[in-house]
Enzyme design. Structure first.
Site, PDB file in Angstrom:
ATOM      1  N   GLY A 114      -1.768   5.321  -3.025  1.00 36.84           N
ATOM      2  CA  GLY A 114      -0.590   5.099  -3.849  1.00 36.84           C
ATOM      3  C   GLY A 114      -0.811   4.036  -4.895  1.00 36.84           C
ATOM      4  O   GLY A 114      -0.423   4.198  -6.067  1.00 36.84           O
ATOM      5  N   THR A 115      -1.468   2.929  -4.502  1.00 39.02           N
ATOM      6  CA  THR A 115      -1.697   1.846  -5.466  1.00 39.02           C
ATOM      7  C   THR A 115      -2.714   2.268  -6.521  1.00 39.02           C
ATOM      8  O   THR A 115      -2.626   1.855  -7.681  1.00 39.02           O
ATOM      9  CB  THR A 115      -2.152   0.566  -4.749  1.00 39.02           C
ATOM     10  OG1 THR A 115      -3.196   0.881  -3.812  1.00 39.02           O
ATOM     11  CG2 THR A 115      -0.995  -0.093  -4.021  1.00 39.02           C
ATOM     12  N   SER A 145       0.856  -1.187   0.000  1.00 38.79           N
ATOM     13  CA  SER A 145       0.000   0.000   0.000  1.00 38.79           C
ATOM     14  C   SER A 145       0.886   1.229   0.000  1.00 38.79           C
ATOM     15  O   SER A 145       1.807   1.329   0.817  1.00 38.79           O
ATOM     16  CB  SER A 145      -0.904   0.016   1.238  1.00 38.79           C
ATOM     17  OG  SER A 145      -1.433   1.312   1.467  1.00 38.79           O
ATOM     18  N   GLY A 146       0.590   2.175  -0.893  1.00 32.92           N
ATOM     19  CA  GLY A 146       1.396   3.387  -0.970  1.00 32.92           C
ATOM     20  C   GLY A 146       1.237   4.279   0.246  1.00 32.92           C
ATOM     21  O   GLY A 146       2.224   4.697   0.868  1.00 32.92           O
ATOM     22  N   SER A 147      -0.015   4.597   0.639  1.00 29.16           N
ATOM     23  CA  SER A 147      -0.221   5.494   1.769  1.00 29.16           C
ATOM     24  C   SER A 147       0.311   4.882   3.058  1.00 29.16           C
ATOM     25  O   SER A 147       0.898   5.578   3.903  1.00 29.16           O
ATOM     26  CB  SER A 147      -1.705   5.845   1.916  1.00 29.16           C
ATOM     27  OG  SER A 147      -2.484   4.699   2.149  1.00 29.16           O
TER      28      SER A 147
END
Length: 348
Positions: A258-259, A90-92
């Site tokens: 982010g994803t 996960s980006g965040s």
């Protein structure tokens, strides 16, 4: 009465709250971060459920558990927990975890550009932090290589009619839909309707088919949908777009994720709309922003993979020590004690 103690640092990136668990959890079985994640998923899901439900949390939050890295290059490992389960990336959450590593002193801050590596369940993640006057001003993290699985298919959705969609993989499978075609401008007042619309589309696609990753195989029912606003050019090689990400069931993310941004880059590359080095800034319903950069292309098992990075800023909300009481009727904490370090004063 048994009382369980956990040490937390709450962060947010783009509005999405990540609860970093950095103390109180004992050793987990498994030689790798991925194996430790699978142990929690299969045998000890109680930690995720306690921290993401009342009275301690809400489903819109995420939990990132710090665990020892299996690769000596990494400062620490982390396991991501969300309402949909255990995403491998996960980006965040990575932005928040990387900032927490610096704020907690697991890695001393250095002025200017500071690079280090984290280990997610998906593997090693390169981190570039920008630090100014002791403040973590931004984090750039590697996104997982993303690709388009399905392009411009249609499905009949009850209450909506025929819906055109594409499918990208960027750490999870994403349904990508055009917001305007579904009657949305991607403003905050649309949040409830966006959630209901996404729920219907996800349910329809789940009923019709499943998706397999080219190397991971079956990764479960599709969990994400990303509403795409119009793409505008702000300068040569720089694009912006309003966006909203839905997590099944029932959650519209505060950030663009982010994803979700990585999935958008994959689609734009598939449509020949961006070149290596170009960026896409996604803007959420709450006007928060992430910047995705298309860094290059690679090939694996017949798939064209879009290499990318995500840049954003995470903010510390609080540091807390929470107590979970096993006799609290609001809390389903059975089995939690076996995960935690023994504590004095009745905690275990």
């Amino acid at each position: 009465m048994k009382r369980h103690q956990l040490n937390l640092m709450d962060m947010h990136a783009g509005g999405d709250v990540s609860r970093i668990v950095y103390g109180g959890v004992g050793s987990l079985p498994g030689e790798t971060v991925r194996a430790k994640m699978e142990y929690l998923q299969d045998h000890a899901d109680v930690l995720r459920r306690v921290l993401l439900n009342e009275p301690y949390g809400i489903p819109e939050m995420s939990v990132d558990l710090l665990v020892p890295a299996s690769n000596p290059k990494a400062v620490t490992g982390y396991i991501i927990m969300e309402v949909m389960g255990y995403p491998v990336y996960s980006g965040s959450n990575t932005l928040c975890t990387a900032t927490a590593v610096l704020e907690l002193g697991l890695l001393p801050k250095q002025e200017g550009r500071q690079q280090f590596i984290l280990e997610s369940p998906a593997g090693l993640v390169q981190i570039d932090a920008e630090i100014r006057d002791g403040v973590v001003e931004s984090i750039t993290c590697e996104g997982l290589p993303s690709y388009i699985d399905t392009y411009q298919q249609t499905i009949s959705v009850p209450g909506l009619g025929e819906v055109t969609y594409s499918i990208a993989y960027s750490g999870g499978f994403y349904v990508l839909v055009d917001a305007a075609e579904l009657g949305f401008s991607l403003t905050l007042d649309e949040e409830t309707r966006l959630s209901a619309c996404a729920h219907a589309i996800i349910e329809a696609i789940r009923a019709e088919r499943n998706f397999r990753h080219y190397s991971l195989g079956d990764v479960g029912p599709i969990p994400f949908l990303h509403f795409m606003g119009p793409v505008e050019s702000s300068a040569k090689g720089q694009f912006t777009s309003r966006s909203a990400t839905y997590v099944h069931p029932g959650v519209i993310c505060r950030s663009t994720t982010g994803t979700g941004t990585s999935a958008r880059l994959a689609l734009m590359q598939h449509e020949k709309r961006i070149l290596p080095g170009d960026t896409l800034e996604t803007c959420s319903l709450r006007e928060t922003r992430f910047v995705g950069r298309f860094t290059g292309l690679s090939q694996a098992e017949g798939q064209t993979l879009v290499e990318n990075s995500i840049t954003g800023k995470a903010y510390v909300l609080n540091r807390a020590e929470i107590i979970v009481n096993s006799d609290d009727p609001m809390v389903k904490s059975g089995g939690l004690g076996s995960l935690l370090h023994p504590r004095k004063g009745g905690c275990e």
